[in-house]
Structures are given as C-alpha cells and as structure tokens.
Design a protein around this motif. Structure first.
Motif, mmCIF file in Angstrom:
data_model
loop_
_atom_site.group_PDB
_atom_site.id
_atom_site.type_symbol
_atom_site.label_atom_id
_atom_site.label_comp_id
_atom_site.label_asym_id
_atom_site.label_seq_id
_atom_site.Cartn_x
_atom_site.Cartn_y
_atom_site.Cartn_z
ATOM 1 N N GLY A 138 31.728 99.538 -31.919
ATOM 2 C CA GLY A 138 31.369 98.142 -32.202
ATOM 3 C C GLY A 138 30.001 97.425 -32.045
ATOM 4 O O GLY A 138 29.499 96.698 -32.799
ATOM 5 N N LYS A 139 29.481 98.160 -30.746
ATOM 6 C CA LYS A 139 28.086 97.729 -30.648
ATOM 7 C C LYS A 139 27.116 98.261 -31.759
ATOM 8 O O LYS A 139 26.182 97.565 -32.265
ATOM 9 C CB LYS A 139 27.446 98.529 -29.411
ATOM 10 N N VAL A 140 27.382 99.376 -32.365
ATOM 11 C CA VAL A 140 26.671 100.012 -33.705
ATOM 12 C C VAL A 140 27.104 99.024 -34.846
ATOM 13 O O VAL A 140 25.905 98.859 -35.541
ATOM 14 C CB VAL A 140 27.225 101.581 -34.011
ATOM 15 N N VAL A 141 28.151 98.637 -35.157
ATOM 16 C CA VAL A 141 28.303 97.866 -36.239
ATOM 17 C C VAL A 141 27.972 96.446 -36.126
ATOM 18 O O VAL A 141 27.105 95.906 -37.067
ATOM 19 C CB VAL A 141 29.842 97.557 -36.239
ATOM 20 N N ALA A 142 27.696 95.977 -34.651
ATOM 21 C CA ALA A 142 27.100 94.798 -34.714
ATOM 22 C C ALA A 142 25.561 94.648 -34.777
ATOM 23 O O ALA A 142 24.835 94.039 -35.287
ATOM 24 C CB ALA A 142 27.356 94.192 -33.192
ATOM 25 N N ALA A 143 25.039 95.970 -34.353
ATOM 26 C CA ALA A 143 23.512 96.184 -34.315
ATOM 27 C C ALA A 143 23.060 96.456 -35.971
ATOM 28 O O ALA A 143 22.282 95.893 -36.374
ATOM 29 C CB ALA A 143 23.226 97.260 -33.704
ATOM 30 N N LEU A 144 24.162 96.911 -36.691
ATOM 31 C CA LEU A 144 23.797 97.126 -38.038
ATOM 32 C C LEU A 144 23.717 95.783 -38.861
ATOM 33 O O LEU A 144 22.605 95.544 -39.644
ATOM 34 C CB LEU A 144 25.062 98.177 -38.657
ATOM 35 N N VAL A 145 24.646 95.036 -38.776
ATOM 36 C CA VAL A 145 24.769 93.695 -39.277
ATOM 37 C C VAL A 145 23.629 92.994 -38.965
ATOM 38 O O VAL A 145 23.009 92.050 -39.709
ATOM 39 C CB VAL A 145 26.144 92.932 -38.913
ATOM 40 N N LEU A 146 23.475 92.722 -37.552
ATOM 41 C CA LEU A 146 22.210 91.974 -37.084
ATOM 42 C C LEU A 146 20.885 92.436 -37.584
ATOM 43 O O LEU A 146 19.806 91.765 -37.846
ATOM 44 C CB LEU A 146 22.163 92.084 -35.588
ATOM 45 N N GLY A 147 20.806 93.689 -37.762
ATOM 46 C CA GLY A 147 19.512 94.211 -38.194
ATOM 47 C C GLY A 147 19.433 94.156 -39.745
ATOM 48 O O GLY A 147 18.177 93.830 -39.853
ATOM 49 N N VAL A 148 20.140 94.136 -40.540
ATOM 50 C CA VAL A 148 20.109 93.728 -42.085
ATOM 51 C C VAL A 148 20.028 92.319 -42.109
ATOM 52 O O VAL A 148 18.767 92.050 -42.902
ATOM 53 C CB VAL A 148 21.395 94.121 -42.530
ATOM 54 N N ALA A 149 20.447 91.415 -41.402
ATOM 55 C CA ALA A 149 20.311 90.058 -41.429
ATOM 56 C C ALA A 149 18.929 89.730 -41.131
ATOM 57 O O ALA A 149 18.272 88.827 -41.461
ATOM 58 C CB ALA A 149 21.129 89.395 -40.720
ATOM 59 N N SER A 150 18.571 90.220 -39.912
ATOM 60 C CA SER A 150 17.325 89.939 -39.409
ATOM 61 C C SER A 150 16.153 90.403 -40.193
ATOM 62 O O SER A 150 15.077 89.655 -40.308
ATOM 63 C CB SER A 150 17.116 90.385 -37.725
ATOM 64 N N GLY A 151 16.272 91.601 -40.778
ATOM 65 C CA GLY A 151 14.997 92.151 -41.755
ATOM 66 C C GLY A 151 14.808 91.271 -42.847
ATOM 67 O O GLY A 151 14.072 91.009 -43.323
ATOM 68 N N LEU A 152 16.208 90.677 -43.549
ATOM 69 C CA LEU A 152 16.324 90.058 -44.670
ATOM 70 C C LEU A 152 15.488 88.529 -44.406
ATOM 71 O O LEU A 152 14.765 88.274 -45.289
ATOM 72 C CB LEU A 152 17.558 89.874 -45.389
ATOM 73 N N LEU A 153 15.942 87.835 -43.435
ATOM 74 C CA LEU A 153 15.417 86.586 -42.794
ATOM 75 C C LEU A 153 13.872 86.626 -42.546
ATOM 76 O O LEU A 153 13.205 85.650 -43.014
ATOM 77 C CB LEU A 153 16.277 86.110 -41.825
ATOM 78 N N MET A 154 13.484 87.859 -42.063
ATOM 79 C CA MET A 154 11.997 87.829 -41.574
ATOM 80 C C MET A 154 11.151 88.016 -42.910
ATOM 81 O O MET A 154 10.192 87.723 -43.228
ATOM 82 C CB MET A 154 11.726 89.151 -40.714
ATOM 83 N N LYS A 155 11.732 88.803 -43.949
ATOM 84 C CA LYS A 155 11.174 89.204 -45.174
ATOM 85 C C LYS A 155 11.036 87.819 -45.836
ATOM 86 O O LYS A 155 10.140 87.687 -46.861
ATOM 87 C CB LYS A 155 11.895 90.382 -45.753
ATOM 88 N N ALA A 156 12.148 86.958 -45.882
ATOM 89 C CA ALA A 156 12.051 85.691 -46.747
ATOM 90 C C ALA A 156 11.198 84.648 -45.906
ATOM 91 O O ALA A 156 10.538 83.876 -46.828
ATOM 92 C CB ALA A 156 13.588 85.276 -46.741
ATOM 93 N N PHE A 157 10.823 84.795 -44.675
ATOM 94 C CA PHE A 157 10.432 83.299 -44.014
ATOM 95 C C PHE A 157 8.956 83.793 -43.553
ATOM 96 O O PHE A 157 8.365 82.882 -43.127
ATOM 97 C CB PHE A 157 11.103 82.873 -43.059
ATOM 98 N N LEU A 158 8.722 85.144 -43.287
ATOM 99 C CA LEU A 158 7.380 85.378 -42.546
ATOM 100 C C LEU A 158 6.547 85.826 -43.653
ATOM 101 O O LEU A 158 6.794 86.508 -44.655
ATOM 102 C CB LEU A 158 7.728 86.593 -41.266
ATOM 103 N N GLY A 159 5.261 85.732 -43.131
ATOM 104 C CA GLY A 159 4.080 86.170 -44.131
ATOM 105 C C GLY A 159 3.788 87.896 -43.559
ATOM 106 O O GLY A 159 4.547 88.375 -42.992
ATOM 107 N N GLU A 160 2.960 88.255 -44.524
ATOM 108 C CA GLU A 160 2.823 89.423 -44.585
ATOM 109 C C GLU A 160 2.197 90.141 -43.374
ATOM 110 O O GLU A 160 2.345 91.120 -42.764
ATOM 111 C CB GLU A 160 1.866 90.001 -45.835
ATOM 112 N N VAL A 161 1.235 89.353 -42.809
ATOM 113 C CA VAL A 161 0.610 89.730 -41.283
ATOM 114 C C VAL A 161 1.607 89.999 -40.205
ATOM 115 O O VAL A 161 1.610 91.043 -39.626
ATOM 116 C CB VAL A 161 -0.667 89.004 -41.157
#
Length: 542
Positions: A138-161
């Motif tokens: 359960g922890k791994v599945v939750a970490a998987l979902v959060l990791g994908v979501a966090s990565g996509l959100l950071m890529k969408a709203f944060l700058g390159e630096v």
C-alpha cells in the motif's frame, strides 16, 4: 500465573494452560486459524527445547508475551539460563531420526519467522504469527501515485531552474543514497547466501538419492526456465526503450563486454578484491570455492557453518532495514521519471508486467511437462490443481509464509508424505525460484537493448550463466529481486542504477513470482515423492 493481560508465566506444570491462554489471546487478534495453529506448534517446540536445555528442568519457567504492533502479531518466550539457541540444531535435521527429526523439521520450515537474542542473561525467542497484509504494498502504490502526480505538477508549474535544483538536490540524492546502501549489501549478501545454500544442498545430498534427485530436478527445471526467459525477453523487447535511458544514474551506456574477460576475471587475485571491486561473479566464485572447502572439513566446520548462518541472517536483516525506504525511493524515482520524460516512460514498465504474467503461464507449463515426464502426473488435471492453489502464495507474497498450506496441499491433493514434504519444500524454496529468474531475464534483455549492449553470443552466454547461478542462490528476503537484478546487470554491463526503474512495479511482480516459485517447488516435491526408493509413488488424486 498471569502477569498482565497479554503475559503468562509458563512452566512444565501449567503448560496446557499456557497453550489454551495463547490460543485465546491470538483469537482476539486478526490471526487466522491456520496462523493460530502454527503459533501453537512453534510455541510447543520452542518451549520444550528451552526446558530440555535447562537444569534442573522442574525449576524452569519462561515468560510468554503476545504483542501487536502496526498490525503485526507475534509472541515472545524469555527465560534466564545459560545461552541456548534452539535454532542452532536445525542444520542437523537430516542426521536425526524419529520425533527429534520431526521437531527440527518444524523449526526449519518456519525459521524465517523465528528470531533469537540474548539480553540481560535471558534467552529470548520471538515468533512472528501474523504480518499485516499489504502494508508495504500500500505504501509503494501510494508513493507511485504521488510521485507521478508530483512530477507532472512540478513540470507544469515550475520553471527550468527550480526543477533542475529539485531534481538534482533532492530526487537524485534520495536515489543515490539508496543505491549506495544497496550496493553496500550486495556483495556480502550474495556471498553468505551462496555459502548458506551450499551447506544446505550438501546436507540434502547426505540423505542419499532422494536429496540428489531433488537438487537435480529443481536445477534442471531452473535451467529450462532461464533459457525460456531469455528467449521471451528477446521476443517481447525487440527494440530499445530510450525513454528510460535518461532516468538511469551516471548515464545509460556500458563498456564493451567480452566473454573471455569475464571468464578470466572470475578468479580474483585477492580475497578482498571481489568485495572492494564489486565484481559479483568473483563473489560467486569465492563463495562456491569457500563453501566446497568448508564442506570438505566435515564435522570440524560446524562452528563455521553456524557463523555463516548467523551472518546470512544478519545480512537479510540489514537488507530488510534498507528496503523499508523503498516507498520513499519509489516516490523520488517516479517524480524524477516524470521530470525527465513523461507518462510515456510507463509503457515499458507495463510491458514488463505483461511479460511477467506470460512468464507465470510458461512456468506452469514447464512444471506440468516435468510432472508428466518424471512424476507420472496427467498434465491437464495437474495444472488445474496448481491453478486452484496459486491464489494462496499470490496473496501471501512469501514462499515461506505459505509453507503450511503448501505441505497440506501436497499431502491432500498428491498424497505426498508429510515428512518428505517437510524436508523437500523448505530446501526447495531456494532451488525453485523459476518465476523470479524469468522476470530477471526479461528485464535484463530490455535494459541491455536500452543501454546499447549488443545481444551477441558473449553477452547472451554471460547473461545465461549469471542468471542461472543467481536464480538458485538468491536470498529469500525482501529486496532479493533487487539484488538479483543488480548481479545480472553487473555481469552483462548494465549500469546497476537501472534497478531503480523497476521498484514501482516490484510489489506486483513479487506476488506473481511467488505464485510461480511455489508452483515449481510443489512440482519438484511431487516428482521426488514419485521416485522414492521404496517405490511408493504419490497417490494421484486428480
């Protein structure tokens, strides 16, 4: 005498009361009826051995404590006296007869649930009764979902630096620290696991022809599965997956590989070089050489064998600590994957899962073919029985945890003698990791293509040799597949940092592989029963 609601002072005079008390306490928990019966069996065996080692026995008593922590249930026996570890006798199981042999077989079957320590002049034995279902998954599945979501959100709203800073300072750092911890343990884990396995196989051969046939059948089946796994990997992954390349630490390329260099380099010029240089094949060679020499020493080597068993268990415990951080690593790895590429990187991982499911089916077919050829079993009904039992190891996610059910299954469905099963099944766990070997094979082929390593004769032969050896020397502990992948990757020339790409699917893969490994173990046991010297074949109840 009751000391607390979950504590009981047990002695020879009130032993039956203690058994009833333990059953009542476990009945209040989430432990299943099967787990309760197993706990009672282990309590009786451990207490009787502790009492027998104490003098005078009529003065002996022990404190029995039932514990619940985070969904895990265990009990502990502690008693003052001279140092005595009841597990130390399990390596002598095949040298005893009668009741004592049966008792030792019980401890051997469940030794992964039993721990021993000595504190303040007391011998302390702890037994794990129940492990919380799906806690790590359960922890791994939750970490998987959060990791994908966090990565996509950071890529969408944060700058390159800021993205580059987060990726390098946080995500890369987490991955690098985990890999350092894993690489720190790979060489000693493989070394002591192989040593322990060699002494175990040696003990099995002392039984005579039955032990030899168990080893021969299991390793032949493993050999066939390794060949099928490599072939399936070549067919499933005809092309590279460049989207994975950017996520591998230290780049994605490897040096040119030479079979001649591999063979010559197997023998180290220093005893410490395999551990300092990280050459897994040298570690395997050194472990095999030392193991053979220890076996040649006979009874003089018993203290050394006990030390090896202790160090092997110690390495497993250390790996167990390392893998507790896998959810954090999965989060970092998936976030890094999304920042580096995107959702398209998940496609190859999905193909790996599909390939592993196909591998489970192929393992079933190989087992049916072996059972028909060497065990006198009809393939169709045999497969039907195995398919009905497969959900048990799949759900328990541990070959050791489902040993009681496996022993009962072999007895009820195939008529295998329980005493034979209690020898063959625990020993066979190490020798029948067919599904795990198949999975490592297809992943290695995928990453070899991705890293630009030519699948020529030298590379394929090196892959096959290392895969075959690793498959039956793989330590039976959490994180074992990571060690197996690291070992074969190193032999082929794949950067070992690529192991982190497959952490997110490891819980699902582990359940699939456990079902295949237990199925292979059952097949070897049925064949062994069919070829008993007295000619008593298992009663085919299919």
């Amino acid at each position: 005498m009751f000391l607390k609601s979950n504590t009981f002072r047990v002695s020879g005079l009130n032993f039956s009361e203690a058994v009833a008390w333990l059953d009542a306490e476990l009945a209040k928990t989430k432990a299943t009826e099967e787990e309760q019966r197993t706990a009672q069996l282990l309590f009786e065996e451990c207490f009787s051995r502790m009492e027998a080692a104490f003098s005078p026995t009529e003065d002996f008593s022990a404190l029995l404590v039932v514990r619940q922590r985070w969904g895990d249930i265990s009990f502990r026996l502690s008693a003052k006296g001279e140092a005595y570890n009841p597990l130390s006798g399990t390596n002598e199981i095949l040298e005893h007869d009668g009741v004592d042999s049966y008792g030792l077989a019980i401890l051997l079957s469940y030794k992964n649930r039993i721990g021993y320590s000595r504190k303040n002049g007391e011998n302390v034995i702890s037994v794990k009764v129940h492990e919380a279902d799906g806690k790590q998954t359960g922890k791994v599945v939750a970490a998987l979902v959060l990791g994908v979501a966090s990565g996509l959100l950071m890529k969408a709203f944060l700058g390159e630096v800021p993205l580059r800073w987060i990726d390098h300072m946080i995500l890369d750092s987490v991955q690098e620290m985990f890999m350092n911890a894993l690489l720190m343990m790979v060489a000693p884990m493989v070394f002591f696991a192989v040593l322990s396995g060699i002494t175990g196989i040696s003990d099995a051969e002392d039984v005579g022809r039955l032990g030899g046939k168990l080893v021969a059948v299991s390793l032949t089946k493993l050999l066939v599965t390794a060949l099928i796994g490599i072939t399936a990997g070549v067919l499933l992954f005809p092309d590279a997956s460049p989207e994975l390349l950017a996520t591998i630490p230290e780049g994605g390329t490897a040096a040119e590989f030479s079979l001649r260099d591999m063979i010559v380099g197997i023998i180290p010029n220093s005893l410490m070089k395999p551990f300092l240089g990280g050459s897994i094949l040298q570690v395997l060679f050194l472990a095999c050489f030392v193991g053979v020499m220890i076996n040649r020493a006979g009874d003089r080597a018993m203290p050394v064998k006990e030390a090896i068993e202790f160090l092997n268990r110690l390495c497993m415990d250390m790996i167990d600590v390392v893998v507790q951080f896998i959810p954090l690593l999965v989060f970092a790895s998936m976030a890094h994957l999304m920042l580096s590429t995107g959702l398209e990187a998940l496609l190859p991982l999905g193909k790996v899962l599909i390939g592993d499911v196909i591998g489970l089916g192929l393992v079933f077919l190989v087992c049916a073919a072996f059972a028909a050829a060497f065990g006198g079993m009809a393939p169709g009904p045999f497969l039907k029985q195995l398919a009905c039992f497969a959900p048990v190891p799949f759900a328990l996610n541990s070959s050791n945890a489902c040993l009681p059910q496996t022993i009962s299954f072999c007895a009820e469905k195939f008529g295998v003698d329980r005493k034979l099963s209690m020898f063959a099944l625990p020993v066979g766990i190490q020798l029948n990791m067919n599904s795990t070997g198949f999975y490592i094979a297809i992943v290695t082929v995928l990453m070899a293509r991705t890293c630009g390593i030519a699948l020529d004769t030298d590379t394929m032969l090196s892959m096959f040799i290392s895969l075959f050896i690793v498959s039956f020397t793989l330590p039976g502990c959490p994180g074992a597949v990571l060690i197996g992948l690291s070992t074969v990757f190193a032999a082929v020339g794949i950067p070992m940092g690529a192991v982190m790409l497959f952490l997110c699917i490891d819980p699902i893969v582990s359940m699939i592989n456990t079902a295949g490994n237990v199925t292979s173990n059952i097949t070897s046991t049925v064949i062994l029963a069919h070829t008993k010297e007295n000619g008593d074949a298992p009663r085919n109840r299919l």
